[in-house]
Design a protein around this motif. Sequence first.
Motif, PDB file in Angstrom:
ATOM      1  N   CYS A  20       0.830  -1.201   0.000  1.00  0.00           N
ATOM      2  CA  CYS A  20       0.000   0.000   0.000  1.00  0.00           C
ATOM      3  C   CYS A  20       0.863   1.249   0.000  1.00  0.00           C
ATOM      4  CB  CYS A  20      -0.956   0.013   1.187  1.00  0.00           C
ATOM      5  SG  CYS A  20      -0.158  -0.222   2.765  1.00  0.00           S
ATOM      6  N   ASP A  24      -2.643   6.664   0.615  1.00  0.00           N
ATOM      7  CA  ASP A  24      -3.968   6.049   0.616  1.00  0.00           C
ATOM      8  C   ASP A  24      -4.527   5.819   2.019  1.00  0.00           C
ATOM      9  OD1 ASP A  24      -4.193   6.015  -2.150  1.00  0.00           O
ATOM     10  OD2 ASP A  24      -3.236   4.054  -2.338  1.00  0.00           O
ATOM     11  N   ILE A  26      -6.612   6.544   5.107  1.00  0.00           N
ATOM     12  CA  ILE A  26      -7.795   7.337   5.461  1.00  0.00           C
ATOM     13  C   ILE A  26      -7.745   7.684   6.944  1.00  0.00           C
ATOM     14  CG2 ILE A  26     -10.317   7.277   5.676  1.00  0.00           C
ATOM     15  CD1 ILE A  26     -10.290   5.356   3.244  1.00  0.00           C
ATOM     16  N   LEU A  39      -6.676   2.377   8.259  1.00  0.00           N
ATOM     17  CA  LEU A  39      -7.695   2.197   7.232  1.00  0.00           C
ATOM     18  C   LEU A  39      -7.172   2.810   5.939  1.00  0.00           C
ATOM     19  CD1 LEU A  39     -10.663   1.272   6.656  1.00  0.00           C
ATOM     20  CD2 LEU A  39     -11.323   3.650   7.075  1.00  0.00           C
ATOM     21  N   SER A  41      -7.674   3.317   1.568  1.00  0.00           N
ATOM     22  CA  SER A  41      -8.638   3.330   0.469  1.00  0.00           C
ATOM     23  C   SER A  41      -8.276   2.297  -0.594  1.00  0.00           C
ATOM     24  CB  SER A  41      -8.701   4.727  -0.169  1.00  0.00           C
ATOM     25  OG  SER A  41      -7.421   5.118  -0.638  1.00  0.00           O
ATOM     26  N   HIS A  42      -6.986   2.009  -0.757  1.00  0.00           N
ATOM     27  CA  HIS A  42      -6.515   1.069  -1.769  1.00  0.00           C
ATOM     28  C   HIS A  42      -5.370   0.224  -1.218  1.00  0.00           C
ATOM     29  CE1 HIS A  42      -8.137   4.473  -4.138  1.00  0.00           C
ATOM     30  NE2 HIS A  42      -8.636   3.497  -4.868  1.00  0.00           N
ATOM     31  N   LYS A  78     -10.619  -6.701   4.467  1.00  0.00           N
ATOM     32  CA  LYS A  78     -11.357  -5.759   3.629  1.00  0.00           C
ATOM     33  C   LYS A  78     -12.788  -5.704   4.138  1.00  0.00           C
ATOM     34  CE  LYS A  78     -12.854  -4.833  -1.099  1.00  0.00           C
ATOM     35  NZ  LYS A  78     -12.924  -5.313  -2.472  1.00  0.00           N
ATOM     36  N   TYR A  89     -19.180   4.069   5.388  1.00  0.00           N
ATOM     37  CA  TYR A  89     -18.000   4.654   4.738  1.00  0.00           C
ATOM     38  C   TYR A  89     -16.844   3.653   4.638  1.00  0.00           C
ATOM     39  CZ  TYR A  89     -15.549   5.186   9.201  1.00  0.00           C
ATOM     40  OH  TYR A  89     -14.908   4.950  10.395  1.00  0.00           O
ATOM     41  N   LYS A  90     -16.869   2.591   5.432  1.00  0.00           N
ATOM     42  CA  LYS A  90     -15.791   1.594   5.431  1.00  0.00           C
ATOM     43  C   LYS A  90     -15.910   0.594   4.284  1.00  0.00           C
ATOM     44  CE  LYS A  90     -15.419   1.602  10.464  1.00  0.00           C
ATOM     45  NZ  LYS A  90     -15.652   0.782  11.657  1.00  0.00           N
ATOM     46  N   LYS A  93     -13.123  -0.597   1.765  1.00  0.00           N
ATOM     47  CA  LYS A  93     -11.847  -0.122   2.301  1.00  0.00           C
ATOM     48  C   LYS A  93     -11.106  -1.290   2.982  1.00  0.00           C
ATOM     49  CE  LYS A  93     -13.045   4.217   1.412  1.00  0.00           C
ATOM     50  NZ  LYS A  93     -14.387   4.097   0.930  1.00  0.00           N
TER      51      LYS A  93
END
Length: 106
Positions: A20, A24, A26, A39, A41-42, A78, A89-90, A93
């Motif tokens: 990662c 990215d 969060i 956490l 995003s990608h 994930k 919102y998770k 993610k």
Amino acid sequence: MAELVGPRLYSCCNCGNHVCLHDDIISKDFQGRNGRAFLFSHTMNIVVGPKEDRQLMTGLHTVADIYCSDCREVLGWKYEKAYEESQKYKEGKFILEKPKIVKENW
């Protein structure tokens, strides 16, 4: 002349596979199975396991463990589905546990 520096990365603690990018992140305020977690995003170079429902600190979620694509070390999970509206919102993610990743290019 300024030095060119690549992106700040995190790698698998076991084999060094890039998993990662720092950009990215969060949130750094999450809890994993083995302590602090981030956490993202990608992610990259990971394998997503089967989905399962888990009761986490923030309620019931459908999650799938994520593994390093090279050595199969479990790195986190994930979020596939959140059942509480405040947790939606998770979805999509990734949680990566801090003890399972190491910094590169810092």
